[in-house]
Scaffold this motif. Structure first.
Motif, PDB file in Angstrom:
ATOM      1  N   MET A   1       0.762  -1.166   0.022  1.00  0.00           N
ATOM      2  CA  MET A   1       0.103  -0.135  -0.179  1.00  0.00           C
ATOM      3  C   MET A   1       0.931   1.166   0.101  1.00  0.00           C
ATOM      4  N   VAL A   2       0.209   2.259  -0.493  1.00  0.00           N
ATOM      5  CA  VAL A   2       1.160   3.439  -0.641  1.00  0.00           C
ATOM      6  C   VAL A   2       0.491   4.572  -0.036  1.00  0.00           C
ATOM      7  N   ILE A   3       1.307   5.429   0.795  1.00  0.00           N
ATOM      8  CA  ILE A   3       0.723   6.572   1.449  1.00  0.00           C
ATOM      9  C   ILE A   3       0.074   7.605   0.630  1.00  0.00           C
ATOM     10  N   ASN A   4      -1.217   8.130   0.905  1.00  0.00           N
ATOM     11  CA  ASN A   4      -1.912   8.939   0.017  1.00  0.00           C
ATOM     12  C   ASN A   4      -2.890  10.120   0.982  1.00  0.00           C
ATOM     13  N   THR A   5      -3.469  10.784   0.100  1.00  0.00           N
ATOM     14  CA  THR A   5      -4.487  11.742   1.093  1.00  0.00           C
ATOM     15  C   THR A   5      -5.584  11.518   0.399  1.00  0.00           C
ATOM     16  N   LYS A   6      -6.759  11.760   1.502  1.00  0.00           N
ATOM     17  CA  LYS A   6      -8.021  11.732   0.893  1.00  0.00           C
ATOM     18  C   LYS A   6      -9.010  12.824   1.763  1.00  0.00           C
ATOM     19  N   MET A   7      -9.906  13.175   1.170  1.00  0.00           N
ATOM     20  CA  MET A   7     -10.900  14.124   1.899  1.00  0.00           C
ATOM     21  C   MET A   7     -11.747  13.228   2.721  1.00  0.00           C
ATOM     22  N   LEU A   8     -11.760  13.430   4.018  1.00  0.00           N
ATOM     23  CA  LEU A   8     -12.683  12.514   4.699  1.00  0.00           C
ATOM     24  C   LEU A   8     -13.232  13.495   5.941  1.00  0.00           C
ATOM     25  N   PRO A   9     -14.403  13.026   6.407  1.00  0.00           N
ATOM     26  CA  PRO A   9     -14.951  13.807   7.630  1.00  0.00           C
ATOM     27  C   PRO A   9     -14.101  13.459   8.904  1.00  0.00           C
ATOM     28  N   PRO A  10     -13.727  14.276   9.601  1.00  0.00           N
ATOM     29  CA  PRO A  10     -12.865  13.910  10.760  1.00  0.00           C
ATOM     30  C   PRO A  10     -13.612  12.934  11.890  1.00  0.00           C
ATOM     31  N   LEU A  11     -12.645  12.068  12.337  1.00  0.00           N
ATOM     32  CA  LEU A  11     -13.112  10.840  13.272  1.00  0.00           C
ATOM     33  C   LEU A  11     -12.926  11.650  14.728  1.00  0.00           C
ATOM     34  N   MET A  12     -13.972  12.489  14.850  1.00  0.00           N
ATOM     35  CA  MET A  12     -14.047  12.991  16.068  1.00  0.00           C
ATOM     36  C   MET A  12     -14.763  12.111  17.347  1.00  0.00           C
ATOM     37  N   TYR A  13     -15.797  11.294  16.996  1.00  0.00           N
ATOM     38  CA  TYR A  13     -16.393  10.740  18.068  1.00  0.00           C
ATOM     39  C   TYR A  13     -16.189   9.097  17.996  1.00  0.00           C
ATOM     40  N   HIS A  14     -15.362   8.629  16.998  1.00  0.00           N
ATOM     41  CA  HIS A  14     -15.084   7.294  17.030  1.00  0.00           C
ATOM     42  C   HIS A  14     -14.108   6.805  18.095  1.00  0.00           C
ATOM     43  N   THR A  15     -14.296   5.854  18.786  1.00  0.00           N
ATOM     44  CA  THR A  15     -13.539   5.635  19.743  1.00  0.00           C
ATOM     45  C   THR A  15     -13.109   4.166  19.729  1.00  0.00           C
ATOM     46  N   ARG A  16     -13.419   3.452  18.554  1.00  0.00           N
ATOM     47  CA  ARG A  16     -13.185   2.099  18.212  1.00  0.00           C
ATOM     48  C   ARG A  16     -11.650   2.027  17.788  1.00  0.00           C
TER      49      ARG A  16
END
Ligand code: ZN
Length: 64
Positions: free
Chosen positions: A49-64
């Motif tokens: 796998m190669v490092i990349n960037t993607k526009m994603l909503p922040p993981l603010m309330y995920h605690t898993r």
């Protein structure tokens, strides 16, 4: 976390580091900050796998 102040957009997403599969036939990707390996391999096709960037909503309330 890095926020680009010169390019603010009204979408609740941020540029997120991800790992994306290097295989062109495979669209698998995963968040870099949820990956504990330095160089993960694709869970679907076992390609590197190669490092990349993607526009994603922040993981603010995920605690898993
Ligand atoms: Zn893959």
């Amino acid at each position: 976390m890095y926020y680009s102040k010169k390019n603010v957009e009204p979408v609740p997403e941020e540029q997120t580091s991800i790992w994306s599969c290097s295989s062109e036939d495979c669209s698998c990707w995963m968040r870099e900050n949820l990956t504990f390996e330095k160089t993960p391999s694709c869970p679907l096709c076992q390609s590197s796998m190669v490092i990349n960037t993607k526009m994603l909503p922040p993981l603010m309330y995920h605690t898993r």
